[in-house]
Design an enzyme around this catalytic site. Sequence first.
Site, PDB file in Angstrom:
ATOM      1  N   ASP A 146       0.864  -1.172   0.000  1.00  0.00           N
ATOM      2  CA  ASP A 146       0.000   0.000   0.000  1.00  0.00           C
ATOM      3  C   ASP A 146       0.903   1.226   0.000  1.00  0.00           C
ATOM      4  O   ASP A 146       1.538   1.535   1.006  1.00  0.00           O
ATOM      5  CB  ASP A 146      -0.900  -0.010   1.236  1.00  0.00           C
ATOM      6  CG  ASP A 146      -1.794   1.218   1.342  1.00  0.00           C
ATOM      7  OD1 ASP A 146      -1.702   2.120   0.480  1.00  0.00           O
ATOM      8  OD2 ASP A 146      -2.596   1.286   2.304  1.00  0.00           O
TER       9      ASP A 146
ATOM     10  N   TYR B  97      -8.119  14.656  -8.883  1.00  0.00           N
ATOM     11  CA  TYR B  97      -7.146  14.045  -9.790  1.00  0.00           C
ATOM     12  C   TYR B  97      -6.258  15.107 -10.426  1.00  0.00           C
ATOM     13  O   TYR B  97      -5.027  14.984 -10.449  1.00  0.00           O
ATOM     14  CB  TYR B  97      -7.886  13.243 -10.856  1.00  0.00           C
ATOM     15  CG  TYR B  97      -6.987  12.477 -11.792  1.00  0.00           C
ATOM     16  CD1 TYR B  97      -6.403  11.273 -11.402  1.00  0.00           C
ATOM     17  CD2 TYR B  97      -6.733  12.935 -13.077  1.00  0.00           C
ATOM     18  CE1 TYR B  97      -5.578  10.563 -12.263  1.00  0.00           C
ATOM     19  CE2 TYR B  97      -5.910  12.231 -13.947  1.00  0.00           C
ATOM     20  CZ  TYR B  97      -5.339  11.042 -13.530  1.00  0.00           C
ATOM     21  OH  TYR B  97      -4.534  10.339 -14.393  1.00  0.00           O
TER      22      TYR B  97
ATOM     23  N   LYS C 158      -2.107  15.691 -10.063  1.00  0.00           N
ATOM     24  CA  LYS C 158      -1.215  15.571 -11.206  1.00  0.00           C
ATOM     25  C   LYS C 158      -0.435  16.865 -11.438  1.00  0.00           C
ATOM     26  O   LYS C 158       0.722  16.824 -11.871  1.00  0.00           O
ATOM     27  CB  LYS C 158      -2.000  15.159 -12.449  1.00  0.00           C
ATOM     28  CG  LYS C 158      -2.566  13.741 -12.356  1.00  0.00           C
ATOM     29  CD  LYS C 158      -1.488  12.705 -12.090  1.00  0.00           C
ATOM     30  CE  LYS C 158      -2.026  11.295 -12.056  1.00  0.00           C
ATOM     31  NZ  LYS C 158      -0.971  10.275 -11.847  1.00  0.00           N
TER      32      LYS C 158
END
Length: 278
Positions: free
Chosen positions: A88, A183, A187
């Site tokens: 993980d 997201y 990024k």
Amino acid sequence: MTQETYGVPEGPEASRAPGARAAAGPGSRHRIRTALVTGAGSGIGRAVALTLADAGWSLVLAGRTPGPLESTAELAGNGTSVLCVPTDVTDPAAVTALFEAVRERYGRLDLLFNNAGRFGPAVPLEELAWEEWRAVVDVNLHGAFLCAQGAFRLMKEQQPRGGRIINNGSLSAHTPRPDSAAYTATKHALTGLTKSLSLDGRHHDIACGQIDIGNAATDMTARMAHGVRQADGGHAPEPTMDAADVARTVLHMAELPLEANMQFATVLATKMPYIGRG
């Protein structure tokens, strides 16, 4: 943490094992190069791992569950040395254990492909739950940082020292899709991390670059064929490309000598909406 090993022996005898392949590039004529791929159980991670295996790299495959990692290892074939380490990447202790496993088995790391990631739900910003935001940030940013930190520690100490980190960015590191705040934010942050790693790694012979990918055909992008929301509010299907096209680009970046670095690369389906997102 459990580990599964496939393929040829590792360590000093590996270079004499049947099926072992000699490495290429400066400083590596007499050793097998070792790559760690996170998110290696499917999609781009699997495609990159298999392409590296075909090019003669030894592999460390990391991901959340053993089964998909073992499937990737089996696809790599008996001529490849593979270590599977279920990990993980959001757990600092698990990441520490991952790099200890790399050190114990291979003694060094030549490439980290920082690939593990998740999208999060495509919902309006005001409907995005804190838990969903945090889950995306934990994997895409915190996980990438923890793995890069582990790679730095090992690459600085090993002899010959140095190595390469390739971060899996996204077209969203440049231009967002609708309803993708978590997201897109991660990024963009990953681009900053890439630049910092590239700068801080110079004195230790550690190169860092980023590949920004658009619409590689994987399970995560299967919805593209059925239509996704566009910038004008409508929905439309989008073209995709084979993940193998991405993998070949990663291989090219990985096999550059450490004196050269591809800082950023963009690989996308030719006809997808990106320039202008329309």
